[in-house]
Design an enzyme around this catalytic site. Structure first.
Site, PDB file in Angstrom:
ATOM      1  CG  ASP A   8      -1.799   1.218   1.301  1.00  0.00           C
ATOM      2  OD1 ASP A   8      -2.280   1.657   0.235  1.00  0.00           O
ATOM      3  OD2 ASP A   8      -2.011   1.743   2.409  1.00  0.00           O
ATOM      4  CD  GLU A  67      -4.675   1.392  -2.793  1.00  0.00           C
ATOM      5  OE1 GLU A  67      -5.401   0.680  -2.086  1.00  0.00           O
ATOM      6  OE2 GLU A  67      -4.296   2.529  -2.475  1.00  0.00           O
ATOM      7  CG  ASP A 139      -0.824   3.133   6.142  1.00  0.00           C
ATOM      8  OD1 ASP A 139      -1.460   3.560   5.166  1.00  0.00           O
ATOM      9  OD2 ASP A 139      -0.532   3.840   7.120  1.00  0.00           O
TER      10      ASP A 139
END
Length: 173
Positions: A8, A67, A139
């Site tokens: 992420d 991502e 996160d």
């Protein structure tokens, strides 16, 4: 069996999560955050690159999932996020890992069941799916969710020549 590293990305905090997939079983291997406390962007990118390289060296993943960039309200934020993604992707590519990218909405849909899920819902589902004793930090939970998404979608996907993708159920992708 495959080990998947989920990332992420963020210019200040980059979450990571590592899971092992054996058939339909997912096993938690590790997670955490790479924190960059300096203001200098080139140094932050260097720290992200070095951190991701260290994680790859430690866990020896077979796949790297990250991502995709979303359009932020602030263009400067989107640019910094893109740079952080680039640093992480270069670390993976330099170590010959195949890179897969997933939209945040797709990750939430896969893990929670709705693309509009809140961070707390993602944390709860990651905890449940990986049978963790507590919710991971936000996160790291997002990174684990990205890895889970990769495992789920790769189970339903066949790779063909020239990197074409076809869903096992016959729908072209």
């Amino acid at each position: 069996m495959a080990i998947v590293l989920g990332i992420d990305p963020g210019s200040r905090v980059t979450g990571y999560g590592v899971i092992r997939q054996q058939g339909r079983q997912l096993t938690y291997l590790g997670s955490g955050c790479i924190r960059t406390v300096v203001d200098d962007m080139p140094t932050r990118l260097k720290l992200i690159y070095a951190g991701v390289t260290e994680i790859i060296t430690q866990f020896q993943p077979d796949f790297f999932a990250i991502e995709q960039v979303f359009m932020a309200k602030n263009p400067d934020s989107a640019l910094k996020l893109g740079q952080a993604r680039g640093a992480a992707i270069v670390a993976a590519v330099n170590l010959n890992l195949p890179v897969s990218e997933y939209a945040a909405r797709q990750v939430k849909q896969t893990v929670v069941g709705t693309g509009a899920a809140e961070k707390s819902q993602v944390q709860h589902m990651v905890r449940s799916l990986l049978q963790l004793p507590a919710n991971p930090q936000a996160d790291a939970a997002d990174a684990l969710a990205i890895a889970i998404t990769h495992c789920h979608l790769s189970q339903n996907t066949l790779r063909l020549g020239n990197d074409q993708m076809v869903l096992a159920r016959g729908r072209l992708r």
